[in-house]
Design a protein around this motif. Structure first.
Motif, PDB file in Angstrom:
ATOM      1  N   SER A 136     -15.461  -2.108   0.988  1.00  0.00           N
ATOM      2  CA  SER A 136     -15.456  -0.767   1.593  1.00  0.00           C
ATOM      3  C   SER A 136     -16.413  -0.617   2.773  1.00  0.00           C
ATOM      4  CB  SER A 136     -15.802   0.286   0.531  1.00  0.00           C
ATOM      5  OG  SER A 136     -17.082   0.016  -0.034  1.00  0.00           O
ATOM      6  N   GLU A 142      -0.623  11.360  -1.962  1.00  0.00           N
ATOM      7  CA  GLU A 142      -1.415  10.168  -2.264  1.00  0.00           C
ATOM      8  C   GLU A 142      -1.822  10.186  -3.725  1.00  0.00           C
ATOM      9  OE1 GLU A 142      -5.272   7.615  -0.661  1.00  0.00           O
ATOM     10  OE2 GLU A 142      -4.745   9.522   0.297  1.00  0.00           O
ATOM     11  N   ARG A 143      -1.839   8.997  -4.320  1.00  0.00           N
ATOM     12  CA  ARG A 143      -2.229   8.862  -5.711  1.00  0.00           C
ATOM     13  C   ARG A 143      -3.183   7.688  -5.833  1.00  0.00           C
ATOM     14  NH1 ARG A 143       3.697   6.586  -7.734  1.00  0.00           N
ATOM     15  NH2 ARG A 143       3.475   4.484  -6.872  1.00  0.00           N
ATOM     16  N   GLU A 144      -3.808   7.552  -6.975  1.00  0.00           N
ATOM     17  CA  GLU A 144      -4.701   6.410  -7.176  1.00  0.00           C
ATOM     18  C   GLU A 144      -3.870   5.131  -7.164  1.00  0.00           C
ATOM     19  OE1 GLU A 144      -7.899   4.594 -10.419  1.00  0.00           O
ATOM     20  OE2 GLU A 144      -6.973   6.552 -10.757  1.00  0.00           O
ATOM     21  N   ALA A 145      -4.279   4.211  -6.309  1.00  0.00           N
ATOM     22  CA  ALA A 145      -3.518   2.967  -6.162  1.00  0.00           C
ATOM     23  C   ALA A 145      -3.650   2.115  -7.418  1.00  0.00           C
ATOM     24  CB  ALA A 145      -4.006   2.195  -4.945  1.00  0.00           C
ATOM     25  N   VAL A 146      -2.528   1.810  -7.995  1.00  0.00           N
ATOM     26  CA  VAL A 146      -2.481   0.949  -9.178  1.00  0.00           C
ATOM     27  C   VAL A 146      -1.636  -0.273  -8.835  1.00  0.00           C
ATOM     28  CG1 VAL A 146      -1.765   0.766 -11.583  1.00  0.00           C
ATOM     29  CG2 VAL A 146      -2.692   2.938 -10.727  1.00  0.00           C
ATOM     30  N   GLN A 197     -10.788  -4.666  -8.782  1.00  0.00           N
ATOM     31  CA  GLN A 197     -10.474  -4.092 -10.099  1.00  0.00           C
ATOM     32  C   GLN A 197     -10.334  -5.158 -11.181  1.00  0.00           C
ATOM     33  OE1 GLN A 197      -6.221  -2.606 -10.282  1.00  0.00           O
ATOM     34  NE2 GLN A 197      -6.236  -3.258  -8.129  1.00  0.00           N
ATOM     35  N   SER A 236       1.990   1.598  -3.667  1.00  0.00           N
ATOM     36  CA  SER A 236       0.979   1.893  -4.688  1.00  0.00           C
ATOM     37  C   SER A 236       0.226   3.186  -4.432  1.00  0.00           C
ATOM     38  CB  SER A 236      -0.003   0.716  -4.795  1.00  0.00           C
ATOM     39  OG  SER A 236      -0.700   0.527  -3.573  1.00  0.00           O
ATOM     40  N   ARG A 237      -0.028   3.528  -3.158  1.00  0.00           N
ATOM     41  CA  ARG A 237      -0.817   4.731  -2.853  1.00  0.00           C
ATOM     42  C   ARG A 237       0.010   5.984  -2.636  1.00  0.00           C
ATOM     43  NH1 ARG A 237      -4.887   3.958   2.048  1.00  0.00           N
ATOM     44  NH2 ARG A 237      -5.135   6.194   1.671  1.00  0.00           N
ATOM     45  N   GLU A 260       0.822  -1.204   0.000  1.00  0.00           N
ATOM     46  CA  GLU A 260       0.000   0.000   0.000  1.00  0.00           C
ATOM     47  C   GLU A 260       0.861   1.260   0.000  1.00  0.00           C
ATOM     48  OE1 GLU A 260      -3.926   1.781   2.335  1.00  0.00           O
ATOM     49  OE2 GLU A 260      -2.913  -0.016   3.081  1.00  0.00           O
ATOM     50  N   THR A 284     -16.489  -4.085  -4.655  1.00  0.00           N
ATOM     51  CA  THR A 284     -16.082  -2.794  -4.091  1.00  0.00           C
ATOM     52  C   THR A 284     -16.891  -2.476  -2.840  1.00  0.00           C
ATOM     53  OG1 THR A 284     -15.457  -1.997  -6.285  1.00  0.00           O
ATOM     54  CG2 THR A 284     -15.808  -0.330  -4.565  1.00  0.00           C
TER      55      THR A 284
END
Length: 695
Positions: free
Chosen positions: A404, A231-235, A388, A89-90, A86, A400
């Motif tokens: 969540s 923080e960025r979109e986790a890929v 995803q 990726s994040r 995490e 999802t």
């Protein structure tokens, strides 16, 4: 002295090398040949020649975040891997996961302030560090701790050291989460700067996963501020490269089909045998010791003669399980890999710090069957990660939501006790989840762990055999689509059935690769190693002992009584030996009933068995009730410096026994109950009160 000529020297060197090869049983040469022979034979996953300098390793690999783990069963290692993934990726951190036993710590005073260390630390037993964290714990909490540039706690040598901490504990134990608490205290004392709160997960309350999830979000917030992260979109970025090898035959002698290391692959298993290198031990006897058809309790005799494995009474035996064929089939089928199950795959880390959790090359089937904990409970975070890759948008939306929403996750997953393949099968409704990279499974499902059982035999009586006493777990959950099956106990049941030629298959369709990879376990064998325990008889046999062990909690006490009976037969002075045993019904699950009579003959009035049959009478009676009934005798034995032992369920029985004992002491000695509690605590501290419990 005459000078040695060339021939003499050659002969001496040859003798020396032969001696080394003999006394090391070949393990030195295995280290040189194969990193898997090295790591699994010698108990370290580090490759030969790997640096123990964590700063050097981080600098060479360009890392600014190291996640250390102290793990006994693999859970802390799993959380460490998830944090590292995490963080990468994040937040764009350059992360690595590190086993605490693989590094030295005297240069943490040079840790730069633009890097961060994370600690994921499980507490083991009665407040002890896990096996792989012992050296680190002793170093960091030591009174005379000294770093590379000198200076003890007064000089605050860790003034540039930033760290994050999360602990795994169980509130049914007295020393709840003491590992993370003590390490955090020590690091602060040495000048370290903790980022965010020190998290604590509680396995006793069943909230470990949610404790972890609720802790990490504010921690990430604090860390992004401290290290100026964005923080960025986790890929998803794979940590491993998985390459299919259609030109290789699965039967090739270079392909691992479940063997833990190269020694086993080559058919020449050598010691030392330990948590990384099991001994393939023959099961010489097995029997059913319940007298009821719908429940099973196994007694097994495992031969360790000739392995150089030794145990002392009170130790544990670790059994290495294999997953049930039905669950392996389900897993491979739902991923669309069933037709390629015997495809050879090569797995390698895409990062120099990434550690492949099993030998390669192997096959999909072998990796899933022997190495991956596919029947483990599902984590909400993992559900979110694989959403995803759902087969279609509607399934993705459902995944999802499950990942969540906590309450929805409980309703759809945890209350039903689903494993990951069962969940995907239900949600997919026939659709295959072919888009999920196999590397994600390697990262997201931790390595299958050995299961530990209290040895139910005395090493004084049978040094070359260990006895196992285990209830076979098979639980039907109301409303759940599947029966919950214990991975290891059902594997052992299958071994027992084969040994006795039992034609009755498992009613729920479980089957196992009983003969092991390449049929190397044929003849009823099981992979094992020994773990030493602090749960021990007094060194003086004349010391009185009181044992409380309902159900299979009686296992180590069978060993204790067996030993004392043998000592009595040998003419030794044996102290009073009092056992409180409980089960449901005398005619169904009163295990070892005949043996207790035999031990009584040997020990006479030195042995007293007090039984509680919870479902035989109008009211339920448990061992703690019987303990109260014998309050005067229990107190008298304790005042004679008798030892008190508890084995079994931590959450209910052990806690209640602790409370009852404090009440007995207070009542019998005419003191306040709070004083009785203090006496029990003092007994624990001096090892007069010992527990071998589980949640």
């Amino acid at each position: 002295m005459a000078q040695l000529d060339t021939l003499d020297i050659v002969v001496l060197v040859a003798l020396l090398l032969a001696s080394v090869a003999y006394f090391t049983k070949g393990t030195y040469w295995a280290v040189r040949k194969d990193p898997y022979a090295s790591s699994y034979a010698n108990g370290s996953a580090s490759k030969a020649g790997k640096s123990r300098d964590i700063l050097e390793t981080m600098d060479k690999s360009g890392k600014n975040c190291v996640v250390f783990y102290g793990s006994q069963t693999g859970t802390a290692e799993d959380y460490a891997s998830r944090l590292a993934k995490e963080g990468s990726s994040r937040f764009g951190l350059k992360t690595m996961v590190a086993d605490l036993e693989e590094y030295d710590y005297d240069n943490l005073d040079k840790f730069p302030d633009d890097k961060v260390a994370m600690f994921v630390l499980a507490t083991y037993g009665e407040g002890e560090p896990t096996d792989n964290a012992v050296d680190f714990y002793e170093f960091i909490t030591g009174q005379d701790v000294s770093f590379s540039e000198g200076g003890g706690a007064e000089e605050k040598p860790l003034s540039t050291f930033k760290y994050v901490a999360f602990g795994l504990g169980n509130n049914t134990y007295e020393h709840y989460n003491s590992m993370v608490r003590n390490v955090n205290k020590a690091l602060e004392k040495l000048g370290g700067s903790r980022i965010g709160a020190a998290g604590e997960g509680d396995d006793g309350a069943g909230t470990m996963e949610e404790d972890f999830l609720s802790w990490k979000e504010p921690m990430w917030s604090a860390l992004t501020q401290s290290m100026e992260l964005e923080e960025r979109e986790a890929v998803y970025e794979p940590a491993f490269e998985v390459t299919e090898k259609p030109d290789m035959d699965a039967e090739d002698d270079m392909v691992y089909l479940g063997e833990p290391n190269k020694n086993h692959l080559e058919g020449a298993s050598r010691g030392p045998y330990n948590a990384h290198n099991p001994y393939i031990a023959p099961i010489v006897e097995s029997s059913e010791i319940f007298k009821v058809e719908n429940r099973n309790c196994l007694h097994m005799e495992i031969d360790i003669g000739g392995s150089n494995l030794t145990y002392t009474t009170g130790d544990h035996v670790a059994v290495w399980p294999t997953n049930a064929g039905k669950e392996v089939d389900r897993f491979l089928n739902v991923l669309g890999l069933a037709s390629k199950r015997h495809m050879v795959i090569a797995v390698k880390g895409l990062d120099p710090t990434a550690k492949v959790p099993f030998p390669s090359p192997t096959t999909y089937d072998a990796a899933v069957r022997y190495h991956m904990e596919i029947c483990a409970p599902v984590s909400r975070q993992f559900v979110s990660m694989i959403a995803q890759f759902a087969p279609n948008e509607s399934i993705k939306a459902e995944m999802t939501k499950i990942g969540s929403e906590k309450a929805y996750f409980v309703e759809k997953v945890s209350s039903q006790h689903l494993n990951i393949a069962q969940l995907l099968e239900i949600l997919g409704k026939g659709e295959k989840w072919t888009a999920i990279p196999f590397s994600l499974w390697i990262e997201g499902i931790h390595k299958i762990q050995p299961r530990y059982y209290s040895i139910s035999s005395s090493s004084f009586v049978q040094k070359d055999r260990v006895s196992v006493t285990a209830i076979v777990e098979s639980v039907e959950i109301p409303g759940a689509p599947h029966v919950v099956k214990g991975v290891t106990t059902n594997y052992l049941l299958a071994l027992k059935q084969k040994q006795h030629g039992d034609p009755h298959p498992d009613p729920h369709g479980l089957d196992y690769a009983i003969t092991g990879p390449r049929n190397k376990y044929d003849g009823i064998h099981v992979p094992v190693h020994i773990r030493h325990s602090n749960f021990k008889l007094p060194s003086d046999p004349s010391t009185p002992i009181i044992m409380v062990g309902p159900g299979t909690g009686v296992a180590p006490f069978r060993a204790f009584v067996q030993e004392r009976a043998a000592q009595a037969k040998a003419g030794e002075n044996v102290g009073k030996t009092m056992l409180f045993f409980g089960c449901r019904k005398k005619m169904e699950d009163f295990i070892y009933e005949n043996e207790w009579e035999e031990y009584k003959e040997a020990l006479g009035d030195k042995f007293e068995l007090v039984v509680a049959f919870s479902r035989d009478g109008p009211q339920k009676v448990y061992v703690q009730h019987k303990l109260k009934e014998h309050a005067e005798e229990v107190n008298n034995l304790l005042q004679q410096k008798g030892f008190f032992y508890v084995c079994g369920d931590a959450a209910n029985m052990a806690r209640e026994v602790n409370t009852v004992l404090a009440q007995i002491i207070a009542t019998q000695r005419g003191i306040p109950e709070s004083k009785g509690e203090e006496i029990v605590k003092a007994m624990r501290a001096s090892n007069q009160y010992q527990e071998d419990v589980w949640s």
